[in-house]
Design a protein around this motif. Structure first.
Motif, PDB file in Angstrom:
ATOM      1  N   ARG A 237     -41.422 -40.741  52.441  1.00  0.00           N
ATOM      2  CA  ARG A 237     -42.482 -39.719  52.441  1.00  0.00           C
ATOM      3  C   ARG A 237     -43.161 -39.445  51.213  1.00  0.00           C
ATOM      4  N   ASN A 238     -44.474 -39.056  51.307  1.00  0.00           N
ATOM      5  CA  ASN A 238     -45.235 -38.972  50.119  1.00  0.00           C
ATOM      6  C   ASN A 238     -45.174 -38.014  49.191  1.00  0.00           C
ATOM      7  N   THR A 239     -45.136 -38.297  47.618  1.00  0.00           N
ATOM      8  CA  THR A 239     -44.722 -37.506  46.752  1.00  0.00           C
ATOM      9  C   THR A 239     -45.907 -37.053  45.768  1.00  0.00           C
ATOM     10  N   GLY A 240     -47.090 -37.296  46.001  1.00  0.00           N
ATOM     11  CA  GLY A 240     -48.049 -36.918  44.800  1.00  0.00           C
ATOM     12  C   GLY A 240     -49.393 -37.768  44.994  1.00  0.00           C
TER      13      GLY A 240
ATOM     14  N   VAL B  10     -44.467 -44.717  52.552  1.00  0.00           N
ATOM     15  CA  VAL B  10     -45.250 -45.442  53.437  1.00  0.00           C
ATOM     16  C   VAL B  10     -46.647 -45.119  53.370  1.00  0.00           C
ATOM     17  N   LEU B  11     -47.278 -44.088  53.209  1.00  0.00           N
ATOM     18  CA  LEU B  11     -48.502 -43.628  53.084  1.00  0.00           C
ATOM     19  C   LEU B  11     -48.553 -42.971  51.680  1.00  0.00           C
ATOM     20  N   ALA B  12     -49.393 -43.552  50.811  1.00  0.00           N
ATOM     21  CA  ALA B  12     -49.560 -42.770  49.313  1.00  0.00           C
ATOM     22  C   ALA B  12     -50.845 -42.070  49.340  1.00  0.00           C
ATOM     23  N   ARG B  13     -51.028 -40.899  48.736  1.00  0.00           N
ATOM     24  CA  ARG B  13     -52.188 -40.103  48.421  1.00  0.00           C
ATOM     25  C   ARG B  13     -52.725 -40.892  47.125  1.00  0.00           C
ATOM     26  N   ILE B  14     -54.015 -41.577  47.163  1.00  0.00           N
ATOM     27  CA  ILE B  14     -54.393 -42.106  45.874  1.00  0.00           C
ATOM     28  C   ILE B  14     -55.986 -41.379  45.467  1.00  0.00           C
ATOM     29  N   ASP B  15     -55.989 -41.597  44.243  1.00  0.00           N
ATOM     30  CA  ASP B  15     -57.519 -41.081  43.630  1.00  0.00           C
ATOM     31  C   ASP B  15     -58.068 -42.232  43.142  1.00  0.00           C
ATOM     32  N   LEU B  16     -59.266 -42.559  44.015  1.00  0.00           N
ATOM     33  CA  LEU B  16     -60.355 -43.561  43.531  1.00  0.00           C
ATOM     34  C   LEU B  16     -61.412 -42.895  42.752  1.00  0.00           C
ATOM     35  N   LEU B  17     -61.320 -42.764  41.449  1.00  0.00           N
ATOM     36  CA  LEU B  17     -62.386 -42.357  40.364  1.00  0.00           C
ATOM     37  C   LEU B  17     -62.726 -40.959  41.236  1.00  0.00           C
ATOM     38  N   GLY B  18     -62.016 -40.043  41.290  1.00  0.00           N
ATOM     39  CA  GLY B  18     -62.357 -38.711  41.541  1.00  0.00           C
ATOM     40  C   GLY B  18     -62.186 -38.416  43.299  1.00  0.00           C
ATOM     41  N   VAL B  19     -62.325 -39.667  44.106  1.00  0.00           N
ATOM     42  CA  VAL B  19     -62.454 -39.595  45.421  1.00  0.00           C
ATOM     43  C   VAL B  19     -60.956 -39.834  45.949  1.00  0.00           C
ATOM     44  N   PRO B  20     -60.480 -38.899  47.018  1.00  0.00           N
ATOM     45  CA  PRO B  20     -59.301 -38.931  47.458  1.00  0.00           C
ATOM     46  C   PRO B  20     -59.261 -39.855  48.880  1.00  0.00           C
ATOM     47  N   ALA B  21     -58.323 -40.357  48.583  1.00  0.00           N
ATOM     48  CA  ALA B  21     -57.829 -41.439  50.022  1.00  0.00           C
ATOM     49  C   ALA B  21     -56.447 -41.398  50.195  1.00  0.00           C
ATOM     50  N   TRP B  22     -56.045 -41.865  51.525  1.00  0.00           N
ATOM     51  CA  TRP B  22     -54.663 -42.413  51.564  1.00  0.00           C
ATOM     52  C   TRP B  22     -54.807 -44.021  51.406  1.00  0.00           C
TER      53      TRP B  22
ATOM     54  N   LEU C 268     -50.585 -53.250  36.243  1.00  0.00           N
ATOM     55  CA  LEU C 268     -50.656 -53.314  37.532  1.00  0.00           C
ATOM     56  C   LEU C 268     -49.311 -53.419  38.040  1.00  0.00           C
ATOM     57  N   ASP C 269     -48.171 -53.891  37.464  1.00  0.00           N
ATOM     58  CA  ASP C 269     -46.809 -53.864  38.096  1.00  0.00           C
ATOM     59  C   ASP C 269     -46.555 -52.688  38.273  1.00  0.00           C
ATOM     60  N   GLY C 270     -46.565 -51.927  37.188  1.00  0.00           N
ATOM     61  CA  GLY C 270     -45.848 -50.208  37.214  1.00  0.00           C
ATOM     62  C   GLY C 270     -46.829 -49.627  38.374  1.00  0.00           C
ATOM     63  N   GLU C 271     -48.192 -49.926  38.445  1.00  0.00           N
ATOM     64  CA  GLU C 271     -48.873 -49.014  39.568  1.00  0.00           C
ATOM     65  C   GLU C 271     -48.449 -49.617  41.003  1.00  0.00           C
ATOM     66  N   THR C 272     -48.323 -50.796  40.968  1.00  0.00           N
ATOM     67  CA  THR C 272     -47.634 -51.512  42.568  1.00  0.00           C
ATOM     68  C   THR C 272     -46.339 -50.934  42.720  1.00  0.00           C
ATOM     69  N   VAL C 273     -45.520 -50.651  41.854  1.00  0.00           N
ATOM     70  CA  VAL C 273     -44.277 -50.054  42.462  1.00  0.00           C
ATOM     71  C   VAL C 273     -44.255 -48.634  42.339  1.00  0.00           C
ATOM     72  N   ARG C 274     -45.329 -47.814  41.765  1.00  0.00           N
ATOM     73  CA  ARG C 274     -45.294 -46.369  41.954  1.00  0.00           C
ATOM     74  C   ARG C 274     -45.789 -46.338  43.347  1.00  0.00           C
ATOM     75  N   LEU C 275     -46.767 -47.029  43.725  1.00  0.00           N
ATOM     76  CA  LEU C 275     -47.401 -46.780  44.972  1.00  0.00           C
ATOM     77  C   LEU C 275     -46.354 -47.257  46.170  1.00  0.00           C
ATOM     78  N   ARG C 276     -45.621 -48.210  45.889  1.00  0.00           N
ATOM     79  CA  ARG C 276     -44.446 -48.441  46.778  1.00  0.00           C
ATOM     80  C   ARG C 276     -43.494 -47.358  47.076  1.00  0.00           C
ATOM     81  N   ASP C 277     -43.015 -46.975  45.827  1.00  0.00           N
ATOM     82  CA  ASP C 277     -42.088 -45.861  45.927  1.00  0.00           C
ATOM     83  C   ASP C 277     -42.578 -44.497  46.250  1.00  0.00           C
ATOM     84  N   ALA C 278     -43.927 -44.276  46.325  1.00  0.00           N
ATOM     85  CA  ALA C 278     -44.405 -43.093  46.846  1.00  0.00           C
ATOM     86  C   ALA C 278     -44.396 -42.748  48.146  1.00  0.00           C
TER      87      ALA C 278
END
Ligand code: STR
Length: 417
Positions: free
Chosen positions: A13-16, A39-51, A27-37
């Motif tokens: 489940r998603n955590t933030g 199946v679907l992670a909430r991301i912010d792309l320069l202020g724009v939210p997405a899954w 990059l490696d840290g971000e990749t691991v954070r995404l995987r561990d967040a």
């Protein structure tokens, strides 16, 4: 640990919200954070939210789900005017009508000729050309050695090779390659001001449109000319569609293969035991290519698809109108797909071919076979010519370009030995 986030993460489940770093500092840290967040992670792309989708199995499902479409008009944030052409990533999505931006029957119509031109069998015909380009660039490497013996493997070898190949295929004259390399570098870089990016995209449109008009007047034997000519009994592509496909081919064919070749060289130099296995002929170069594709994907995140209905994925729901990216780099590190050692580079790994780096479903990379041929020629030729090849700086000093969606290095200084 009783941390609810850790539990939620284990349950997939998603955590933030994870803000994707435009400077790509870890990059490696971000990749691991995404995987561990999840199946679907909430991301912010320069202020724009997405899954974003971070796991293999679910990405496989979503990539064939017709409720997810490429058409930007299905994006709620675009409809409401929150996202505009002022957003630095807009050029990754609003890229003109082409096989990259259209779905369904129209997509098949736009894509058929390109995929037919790039089958492994058809590519055999251009293998000698790719070998010739490779040899010439190896000579150039030798000649470009500085006083201290260092040379940038990216600038002199990994970057020009794919441009020569895609240029030949599409009929783009050599005299334009340096311009295209410069423009795409600026296009992808998050340091480029948005007005400059929009201006360069407009310039590229003019360039490609001129090229298509010239090929319409005087067709040759390249893929651009083939795209212009109608299928027997079929509807010809419009000029806009040919231009869109041409842009997509040059941008994708050029940028992603640079990453593949450099990431493979870097991985081998960092794992000398594995380099030995290949040089001794115990493991094939194809294994190096596939494991690099899995472990250090040229595409970090692919933007973007939009939900035309609510879509449930595990515990989450993608709401109608929301945007979904695919985080291929995290997907390559999926424990469920590749085992508990998924973070290790291992060319003998049994699952090395079972990656999803070229995507899946109708939009699966039409250039997959081409990139495999290019890397499969370039890598063995490089190590055969320069068996003593090594990094000129410590590996930690290699920096990534400030590009949010691609995994590309600023430079790769080597000593040829
Ligand atoms: C760049 C800008 C442009 O003019 C056209 C395209 C369409 C194809 C895109 C390309 C883009 C960016 C890089 C992509 C490529 C398809 C494959 C490549 C996303 C938006 C990958 O990184 C996989």
């Amino acid at each position: 640990m009783n941390c609810p986030h850790a539990e939620a993460a284990r349950a997939g489940r998603n955590t933030g919200v994870i803000a994707i770093d435009p400077m790509v500092q870890d990059l490696d840290g971000e990749t691991v954070r995404l995987r561990d967040a999840g199946v679907l992670a909430r991301i912010d792309l320069l202020g724009v939210p997405a899954w974003t989708v971070t796991r293999h199995a679910e990405a496989r499902q979503l990539l064939v789900d017709p409720r997810l479409v490429k058409d930007i008009d299905a994006w709620g944030l675009w409809q409401s005017g929150v996202v505009t052409r002022a957003w630095p990533l807009i050029g990754m999505i609003d890229a003109g009508r082409s096989m990259f931006t259209v779905d369904g029957a129209e997509h098949r119509r736009l894509r058929t000729k390109t995929s037919q031109a790039l089958t492994p069998r058809r590519l055999e015909a251009i293998r000698p050309d790719i070998e010739k380009f490779t040899d010439e660039l190896l000579d150039a490497l030798d000649a470009a050695r500085g006083e201290d013996g260092t040379v940038d493997l990216k600038a002199i070898f990994a970057q020009p090779l794919p441009m020569k190949v895609v240029g030949m295929l599409m009929g783009v004259d050599e005299s334009q390659h340096a311009m295209l390399t410069r423009q795409y570098k600026a296009f992808f870089s998050m340091l480029t001001p948005q007005d400059e990016r929009l201006a360069l995209l407009a310039e590229l449109d003019v360039f490609y449109t001129d090229l298509v008009r010239e090929k319409t007047a005087r067709p040759t034997d390249d893929l651009t000319s083939a795209l212009i000519l109608a299928e027997e009994g079929g509807e010809p592509l419009t000029e806009e569609e040919v231009v869109g496909n041409l842009k997509a081919m040059v941008a994708a064919g050029h940028e992603t293969t640079i990453g593949l070749v450099l990431n493979a060289v870097r991985a081998l130099l960092a794992h000398p035991d594995q380099l030995r296995l290949v040089l001794d002929g115990e493991v094939g170069w194809d294994a190096v290519v596939e494991e690099t594709l899995r472990w250090d994907t040229p595409t970090t995140h692919l933007l973007m698809r939009f939900a035309t209905e609510d879509i449930a994925v595990g515990e989450e729901v993608i709401r109608k109108g929301e945007g979904v990216a695919i985080s291929y780099r995290a997907i390559g590190r999926d424990f469920e797909q590749h085992g508990p050692d998924a973070d290790a580079f291992d060319i003998t790994r049994p699952t090395r071919n079972r990656h999803m780096t070229f995507g899946h479903g109708p939009h699966i990379c039409p250039g997959a076979a081409l990139s495999r041929v290019e890397a499969g020629i370039a890598l063995p030729a490089l190590f055969a010519r320069f068996p003593g090849l090594r990094l000129a700086v410590p590996d930690e000093e290699i920096t990534k370009l400030p590009v949010m969606t691609q995994n590309d290095m600023a430079a790769f200084p080597v000593l040829l030995g």
